[in-house]
Design a protein around this motif. Structure first.
Motif, PDB file in Angstrom:
ATOM      1  N   LYS A  63      48.941 -34.253-122.654  1.00  0.00           N
ATOM      2  CA  LYS A  63      47.729 -33.629-123.187  1.00  0.00           C
ATOM      3  C   LYS A  63      46.590 -34.630-123.369  1.00  0.00           C
ATOM      4  O   LYS A  63      45.429 -34.236-123.493  1.00  0.00           O
ATOM      5  N   VAL A  75      51.725 -30.149-115.401  1.00  0.00           N
ATOM      6  CA  VAL A  75      51.172 -28.846-115.788  1.00  0.00           C
ATOM      7  C   VAL A  75      52.303 -27.875-116.096  1.00  0.00           C
ATOM      8  O   VAL A  75      52.293 -27.161-117.106  1.00  0.00           O
ATOM      9  N   ALA A  76      53.319 -27.866-115.232  1.00  0.00           N
ATOM     10  CA  ALA A  76      54.469 -26.975-115.421  1.00  0.00           C
ATOM     11  C   ALA A  76      55.252 -27.354-116.675  1.00  0.00           C
ATOM     12  O   ALA A  76      55.739 -26.479-117.401  1.00  0.00           O
ATOM     13  N   GLN A  79      53.430 -26.003-119.761  1.00  0.00           N
ATOM     14  CA  GLN A  79      53.569 -24.545-119.841  1.00  0.00           C
ATOM     15  C   GLN A  79      54.972 -24.133-120.266  1.00  0.00           C
ATOM     16  O   GLN A  79      55.151 -23.133-120.959  1.00  0.00           O
ATOM     17  N   ALA A  80      55.982 -24.921-119.866  1.00  0.00           N
ATOM     18  CA  ALA A  80      57.373 -24.578-120.175  1.00  0.00           C
ATOM     19  C   ALA A  80      57.805 -25.019-121.565  1.00  0.00           C
ATOM     20  O   ALA A  80      58.733 -24.441-122.146  1.00  0.00           O
ATOM     21  N   ASP A  82      55.461 -26.055-124.355  1.00  0.00           N
ATOM     22  CA  ASP A  82      54.527 -25.874-125.471  1.00  0.00           C
ATOM     23  C   ASP A  82      54.621 -24.426-125.944  1.00  0.00           C
ATOM     24  O   ASP A  82      53.967 -23.538-125.398  1.00  0.00           O
ATOM     25  N   LEU A  85      51.306 -22.749-127.059  1.00  0.00           N
ATOM     26  CA  LEU A  85      50.466 -22.377-125.925  1.00  0.00           C
ATOM     27  C   LEU A  85      50.990 -21.107-125.268  1.00  0.00           C
ATOM     28  O   LEU A  85      50.213 -20.212-124.926  1.00  0.00           O
ATOM     29  N   ALA A  86      52.302 -21.022-125.106  1.00  0.00           N
ATOM     30  CA  ALA A  86      52.899 -19.841-124.478  1.00  0.00           C
ATOM     31  C   ALA A  86      52.578 -18.578-125.273  1.00  0.00           C
ATOM     32  O   ALA A  86      52.299 -17.526-124.700  1.00  0.00           O
ATOM     33  N   LEU A  89      48.912 -17.626-124.569  1.00  0.00           N
ATOM     34  CA  LEU A  89      48.722 -17.105-123.215  1.00  0.00           C
ATOM     35  C   LEU A  89      49.323 -15.719-123.046  1.00  0.00           C
ATOM     36  O   LEU A  89      48.915 -14.963-122.155  1.00  0.00           O
ATOM     37  N   VAL A 104      44.053 -23.655-126.093  1.00  0.00           N
ATOM     38  CA  VAL A 104      44.300 -23.530-124.659  1.00  0.00           C
ATOM     39  C   VAL A 104      43.533 -24.608-123.891  1.00  0.00           C
ATOM     40  O   VAL A 104      44.058 -25.239-122.965  1.00  0.00           O
ATOM     41  N   GLY A 108      45.281 -27.628-121.850  1.00  0.00           N
ATOM     42  CA  GLY A 108      45.041 -27.653-120.412  1.00  0.00           C
ATOM     43  C   GLY A 108      44.257 -28.863-119.937  1.00  0.00           C
ATOM     44  O   GLY A 108      44.091 -29.056-118.734  1.00  0.00           O
TER      45      GLY A 108
END
Length: 204
Positions: A63, A75-76, A79-80, A82, A85-86, A89, A104, A108
């Motif tokens: 981050k 990036v993946a 997303q997997a 955090d 964040l999930a 989203l 976000v 990102g």
């Protein structure tokens, strides 16, 4: 920690055979057995804690990078792993608050436009989200975006002003902020008009 058994415990602590036959001996063995179980659980807990710490450390490291410097694997990973964040989203984009947008953007590696809004302006943003006024919310996002630059902005008519030092009022939205964004389909004008009308109603 591997517990090999209790055969050597009496000798190690100088306990005689007679003492081993006393009523308290069984309780002592049970306590030792319980201790062995606790050690096993403790080891597992430490392993899990270590894993969580490693994930948290890597998330923080990723981050700290801007989006353009992140690999697709990084990036993946964010997303997997955090969870916060999930959760954001997973929400309807139209219901995301100013803090949601800020989280976000930070996760990102993008410019944190919401950081350019004051506490009162963020409350206004959240109120507009709660009311479902998507056009006015869009205009607020454009105002926040306009403040990511430095210094003064020059409008098409030649007028200059500093977006970061200009309050979000109905007049300023119509005369200043709206002049920074002129889309061919008129969408920007529609959004700023919606925001200005809300501010007019608030001021009256």
């Amino acid at each position: 920690m591997d517990i090999q058994g209790f055969a050597g415990i009496p000798q190690a602590y100088g306990v005689s055979g007679a003492a081993r036959n006393k009523p308290g001996a069984a309780a002592g063995a049970a306590e030792a057995s319980s201790s062995g179980t606790q050690v096993s659980f403790s080891d597992r807990a430490r392993a899990l804690a270590s894993s969580d710490s490693a994930i948290a450390a890597r998330l923080e490291s990723i981050k700290a990078k801007p989006a353009v410097q992140r690999s697709s694997e990084e990036v993946a990973f964010v997303q997997a792993n955090d969870g916060q964040l999930a959760g954001i989203l997973a929400k309807d984009p139209q219901t995301r608050t100013a803090d949601n947008i800020s989280q976000v953007q930070q996760a990102g590696g993008f410019v944190n436009t919401m950081a350019k809004l004051s506490a009162d302006e963020k409350r206004l943003y959240d109120d507009l989200v709660a009311q479902g006024d998507s056009e006015a919310v869009r205009a607020m996002n454009l105002v926040a975006l306009s403040r990511t630059g430095t210094g003064e902005a020059t409008l098409p008519a030649g007028q200059r002003f500093d977006p970061g030092k200009t309050a979000i009022t109905a007049d300023n939205v119509r005369q200043l902020f709206s002049q920074m964004f002129v889309s061919g389909d008129g969408r920007d004008a529609k959004s700023f008009d919606a925001l200005a009308k809300v501010l007019d109603a608030t001021a009256s």
